[in-house]
Design an enzyme around this catalytic site. Structure first.
Site, PDB file in Angstrom:
ATOM      1  N   GLU A 108     -15.163  -2.066 -75.275  1.00  0.00           N
ATOM      2  CA  GLU A 108     -14.218  -0.887 -75.235  1.00  0.00           C
ATOM      3  C   GLU A 108     -13.771  -0.315 -73.487  1.00  0.00           C
ATOM      4  O   GLU A 108     -14.818  -1.087 -73.081  1.00  0.00           O
ATOM      5  CB  GLU A 108     -14.392   0.191 -76.105  1.00  0.00           C
ATOM      6  CG  GLU A 108     -15.734   1.030 -75.508  1.00  0.00           C
ATOM      7  CD  GLU A 108     -16.173   2.348 -75.510  1.00  0.00           C
ATOM      8  OE1 GLU A 108     -15.063   3.767 -75.432  1.00  0.00           O
ATOM      9  OE2 GLU A 108     -16.498   2.754 -76.370  1.00  0.00           O
ATOM     10  N   ASP A 113     -12.933  19.207 -86.154  1.00  0.00           N
ATOM     11  CA  ASP A 113     -13.136  18.678 -85.354  1.00  0.00           C
ATOM     12  C   ASP A 113     -13.878  17.240 -86.072  1.00  0.00           C
ATOM     13  O   ASP A 113     -15.178  16.921 -85.716  1.00  0.00           O
ATOM     14  CB  ASP A 113     -13.391  18.531 -83.822  1.00  0.00           C
ATOM     15  CG  ASP A 113     -13.420  17.809 -82.804  1.00  0.00           C
ATOM     16  OD1 ASP A 113     -13.096  17.065 -82.960  1.00  0.00           O
ATOM     17  OD2 ASP A 113     -13.626  18.510 -81.695  1.00  0.00           O
ATOM     18  N   SER A 160     -13.727  12.794 -85.644  1.00  0.00           N
ATOM     19  CA  SER A 160     -13.136  11.637 -84.567  1.00  0.00           C
ATOM     20  C   SER A 160     -12.357  10.905 -85.579  1.00  0.00           C
ATOM     21  O   SER A 160     -12.390  10.241 -86.534  1.00  0.00           O
ATOM     22  CB  SER A 160     -14.207  10.422 -83.431  1.00  0.00           C
ATOM     23  OG  SER A 160     -14.078   9.635 -83.625  1.00  0.00           O
ATOM     24  N   ALA A 161     -11.429  10.455 -85.074  1.00  0.00           N
ATOM     25  CA  ALA A 161     -10.695   8.831 -85.472  1.00  0.00           C
ATOM     26  C   ALA A 161     -10.902   7.640 -85.441  1.00  0.00           C
ATOM     27  O   ALA A 161     -10.785   6.738 -86.756  1.00  0.00           O
ATOM     28  CB  ALA A 161      -9.114   8.643 -84.561  1.00  0.00           C
ATOM     29  N   ASP A 162     -12.930   7.240 -85.403  1.00  0.00           N
ATOM     30  CA  ASP A 162     -13.293   6.331 -84.930  1.00  0.00           C
ATOM     31  C   ASP A 162     -13.685   5.718 -87.226  1.00  0.00           C
ATOM     32  O   ASP A 162     -13.397   5.408 -87.163  1.00  0.00           O
ATOM     33  CB  ASP A 162     -14.496   6.459 -84.493  1.00  0.00           C
ATOM     34  CG  ASP A 162     -14.281   6.577 -82.985  1.00  0.00           C
ATOM     35  OD1 ASP A 162     -13.212   6.072 -82.462  1.00  0.00           O
ATOM     36  OD2 ASP A 162     -15.374   7.078 -82.034  1.00  0.00           O
ATOM     37  N   LYS A 222     -22.961   9.414 -81.601  1.00  0.00           N
ATOM     38  CA  LYS A 222     -23.761  10.243 -80.027  1.00  0.00           C
ATOM     39  C   LYS A 222     -24.393  11.178 -80.914  1.00  0.00           C
ATOM     40  O   LYS A 222     -23.381  12.244 -81.614  1.00  0.00           O
ATOM     41  CB  LYS A 222     -22.605  10.579 -78.791  1.00  0.00           C
ATOM     42  CG  LYS A 222     -21.255   9.474 -78.346  1.00  0.00           C
ATOM     43  CD  LYS A 222     -20.080   9.374 -77.722  1.00  0.00           C
ATOM     44  CE  LYS A 222     -19.513   8.390 -77.426  1.00  0.00           C
ATOM     45  NZ  LYS A 222     -19.056   7.756 -78.136  1.00  0.00           N
TER      46      LYS A 222
END
Length: 306
Positions: free
Chosen positions: A27, A141, A143-145, A162
């Protein structure tokens, strides 16, 4: 490989694709947003070198001038590192705008997966995946991951999610989406800076060959979506849990006080944790990325034999 008029594949990566040789996607958000210059450029180049030394072709992914780049030149990596936060952190929702306006974009885990899949690259090494943020029951909230892992056929080698995130809720979300979370040699989910957490992975697998076999079985049986391969940080680089937890709690408190939200949250938290740990978290971050690149290369080598 998908026919895409926006896609540019580096000659080295294209040659590896044609020959069926192992490739590891990397990435670019970690370059522009994850570390300060010049550490970011030095780390990116060292990660690519590590992938080559372990038998695979590196394919660092980014958007340059509205082009989806699979494999970057050294000059392009330098540009991303020097420009830093001036490069747009690009998730799935941002892609069409970045492409239409011919802008530069640093790819998150989600967009790196998307572009890797377009090119036919199946293995991706990163630091840690995004996930469910603490307090998501009120902020939503997430993540789109995680959604990308549910539908894009790429295996993501990471040191867990994380540790600034809610690990338990992240694993629950992945389970709901049918994403396998495989612990490389471990039963518990690594917590990025530390090797263990209080949460279990779905399965422990001890060899790159075994991991490649799961990838093959999943996709050849037409089970769509990605795989999380959780690779714990090496013991000598693991941080003390109480030290990192204290730094994260302080950073989260400051995040809330300053009203920082959305895509700016993670860069702020990682930067603040680095400051609060006297730079130790950055050293650990670099070490775990290298470790993931080595494992991803070994998996890509095995997968190319299947």
């Amino acid at each position: 490989m998908i026919d895409n008029t926006f896609l540019d594949i580096h000659p080295d990566v294209k040659a590896a694709l044609v020959a069926g040789r192992p490739i590891v996607a990397l990435e670019s958000t970690i370059i522009s947003h994850g570390m300060p210059y010049p550490d970011n450029v030095a780390t990116a180049l060292e990660v690519e070198k590590t992938v080559r030394e372990h038998g695979a072709t590196p394919a660092t992914i980014a958007i340059i001038g509205g082009r989806l780049k699979v494999g970057l030149t050294e000059e392009e990596i330098e540009h991303l590192g020097k420009t830093g936060l001036g490069i747009i952190k690009t998730s799935r929702r941002d892609l069409p705008v970045i492409l239409a306006r011919k802008m530069d974009g640093a790819t998150t885990v989600a967009t790196t997966m998307i572009i890797a899949a377009m090119a036919g690259v199946k293995v991706f090494a990163t630091g840690g995946i995004g996930g469910v943020h603490r307090g998501a029951e009120t902020t939503f909230d997430i993540s789109a991951d995680l959604q990308e892992l549910a539908k894009t056929d790429v295996a993501v080698v990471c040191a867990g999610c994380k540790s600034i995130l809610d690990i338990g809720l992240t694993l629950e979300y992945l389970e709901t989406q049918g994403v396998p979370v495989l612990g490389y040699g471990v039963k518990t989910m690594p917590a990025f800076y530390t090797r263990e957490s209080d949460f279990q992975t779905d399965h422990q697998i001890d060899t790159p060959e075994g991991l490649a076999a799961v990838m093959k079985a999943k996709w050849e049986s037409h089970l769509r979506g990605g795989i999380v391969i959780a690779n714990p940080i090496p013991k000598q680089h693991s941080m003390a849990k109480d030290v990192i937890d204290q730094a994260i709690e302080q950073a989260l408190k400051e995040l809330d006080e300053q009203g920082i939200k959305g895509k700016e949250s993670t860069p702020f938290l990682l930067s603040r944790v680095k400051e609060l740990t006297g730079g130790d978290s950055l050293k650990s971050n670099i070490a775990l990325v290298m470790n993931n690149a080595r494992l991803a290369s070994a998996i890509a080598v095995e997968y190319s034999k299947k």
